[in-house]
Write a protein that holds these residues in place. Sequence first.
Motif, mmCIF file in Angstrom:
data_model
loop_
_atom_site.group_PDB
_atom_site.id
_atom_site.type_symbol
_atom_site.label_atom_id
_atom_site.label_comp_id
_atom_site.label_asym_id
_atom_site.label_seq_id
_atom_site.Cartn_x
_atom_site.Cartn_y
_atom_site.Cartn_z
ATOM 1 N N CYS A 517 0.847 -1.194 0.000
ATOM 2 C CA CYS A 517 0.000 0.000 0.000
ATOM 3 C C CYS A 517 0.884 1.247 0.000
ATOM 4 C CB CYS A 517 -0.910 -0.019 1.226
ATOM 5 S SG CYS A 517 -1.925 1.452 1.420
ATOM 6 N N SER A 518 0.673 2.126 -0.972
ATOM 7 C CA SER A 518 1.498 3.338 -1.083
ATOM 8 C C SER A 518 1.248 4.297 0.073
ATOM 9 C CB SER A 518 1.221 4.041 -2.419
ATOM 10 O OG SER A 518 -0.141 4.431 -2.510
ATOM 11 N N TRP A 519 0.071 4.209 0.709
ATOM 12 C CA TRP A 519 -0.212 5.088 1.838
ATOM 13 C C TRP A 519 0.730 4.789 2.996
ATOM 14 C CZ3 TRP A 519 -1.829 4.356 6.902
ATOM 15 C CH2 TRP A 519 -2.252 5.503 7.581
ATOM 16 N N HIS A 520 0.966 3.508 3.255
ATOM 17 C CA HIS A 520 1.893 3.130 4.325
ATOM 18 C C HIS A 520 3.316 3.563 3.981
ATOM 19 C CE1 HIS A 520 -1.475 0.365 5.288
ATOM 20 N NE2 HIS A 520 -1.059 0.527 6.531
ATOM 21 N N ILE A 521 3.702 3.436 2.717
ATOM 22 C CA ILE A 521 5.048 3.854 2.291
ATOM 23 C C ILE A 521 5.210 5.359 2.463
ATOM 24 C CG2 ILE A 521 6.659 3.937 0.361
ATOM 25 C CD1 ILE A 521 6.249 1.132 1.334
ATOM 26 N N LYS A 522 4.210 6.118 2.042
ATOM 27 C CA LYS A 522 4.269 7.580 2.138
ATOM 28 C C LYS A 522 4.346 8.023 3.598
ATOM 29 C CE LYS A 522 1.701 11.755 0.930
ATOM 30 N NZ LYS A 522 0.456 12.302 0.313
#
Length: 599
Positions: A517-522
């Motif tokens: 999930c890109s949200w967790h990465i961001k």
Amino acid sequence: MNVSDYDNSSGKRTSPIEMTATLKAGSVPTLNMEFQSIEEAGAFYRAYGRTRGFLTRKRSSYATRRGPQITRVIFVCCCEGLHKKCVDASDDDGEKKKSRTPTMRTGCEAMIRIALNTKCNRWYVNEFKDHHNHDMVPPRKQVSIKSDKVFPPATTNLAEASSTHTLQVEKVASLFGENSEMTITSDVGSVHNEMTTNFEVESVPSLDMEFNSIEKAGAFYKEYGRSRGFSTRKRSSYATGRGPQITRVIFVCRCEGFHKKQVDSSDDDGKKKRNTTSMRTGCEAMIRIALNTKHGTWYVNAFKDDHNHDMVPPEERVLMKLNKVFPSAPRNLAQAPSKRKLQVRKIAPLFEDNEHIESTPRDVYNNLRTIRESLIEVRDAEAVMIYFRKRTIENPGFYYAVQEDEEGRASSFFWVDALSRIAYSRFGDAVTFDTTYKTNKYSMPFAPFTGANHHHQSVTFGFALLGDETEETFKWLFKTWLEAMGGNPPISILTDQDQVMTSAIAAVFPNSRHRFCSWHIKKKFGEKLSHVFYKKSKFKKTVKAVTRFTYTTQDFESQWEAMLKEFGLVENIWLHDLFEIREKWTPAYNRGTFFAGMN
């Protein structure tokens, strides 16, 4: 009188609490009393002040005119001197008002002065005054005086980590309220097992080697195994036929012996047994100790050092089980969220970068499994089963499954209704799976399977309450969910960046495209790169442009490299590791796979 007796035999500085215990009744500073160092003198006077009920501090130190060497030091009562009175309550500019702070200074003259004896390089008392002009702290209140308040390193780091991980300070502080392991002593910061001894790596077991106890022998062999790259365990102990006294103990390599092969994978009552892999290889390495009844010591009477398996290489020994220490203090903190209604996902990161605690956030999560097994009340488990059976009668399409532990107790639950199963048959090409929600009575991870319909609305494909977050539990859940969905795996699946979950998905969904999930990465960019992320610079915009608006892999790699050079992050380890798994989270590498617009 020599105060060196107050130090322990190990050569370490005696803590103030221990110093108090060793002070005899009526022991007071006297002229010509000797000390080995300034610190020892200060600790003695501080312990003396604690027994009397007053605080101490070092007021001043003096050097000779010939050089910088300190030759005189004065320790005084904390009430010594007087604070200068402020003429005005504001500064010269008349704007900033000074804060009025109460003072405990009363002009007390109590003090002790020590001087250096240059001939023998020792310190001695050459002046002592014990006249106080203030009331002493009564014994019942002495525990609250400042000198008795010690905040150990492990606790300090955990408290400081709360600001990094956006935890409310009052909630973190409450965790220490009922933690008996976090008492106000100066030695609580050590989280190593007291039985572990720092033996030399070159020390090899030999016949007739002696030990004072069974525990020390086990600690020695354990340390020897750590240096060689194998784990140990106590296999058996033997007593004489005359009485219950233990006279022989055998410690072996963890690979000793073989597990019994199971004819059937299920018990007689139909309960399915856990499929567990075995590390037993029949290794014969061992050490046997026997009791010398005359001297009361233990000695080695047999030793074998032949292993039939590979040793753990040095770079991987940190992952060995004997190197994973999860001490009682952080274990109690890990249990505290269920009592204080604090989310476990916010507690676990506090242990990530704490040098005083040899454990990981995953250890915090998995330690809750034991807690939950004891906490899940029978009536709660029965209520869940009654609800599942009732729903099955009302809706034949309702599906549920329960995972049991070794003792047959319910540990994880999965359920899905008919509507969710129908929704999956229509919109199940892309699925997200998340376990970050844990606000319930037992702090069990709530794990929903979610997707999106043709109106870009969220739809659910099943739910689970997990007993732990191990690979075995994830595999059970994914296989159960896949069975409920007719055996049709999704095209793509999105999860958070979890290695255990990644391994389970690769085993159960080998043909599905797995992405983080890109949200967790961001979110981690702000945590790992706060020194540039929150500056008034274009770093945020650059990260967004590189990660989201690059349409080919070549463009992403070239712009990523340029970004690292521009902001001086070429040597950043976290960014280097993130780049190594770029295919798991970067849109440029996943544009050919259907994700239903989910990031």
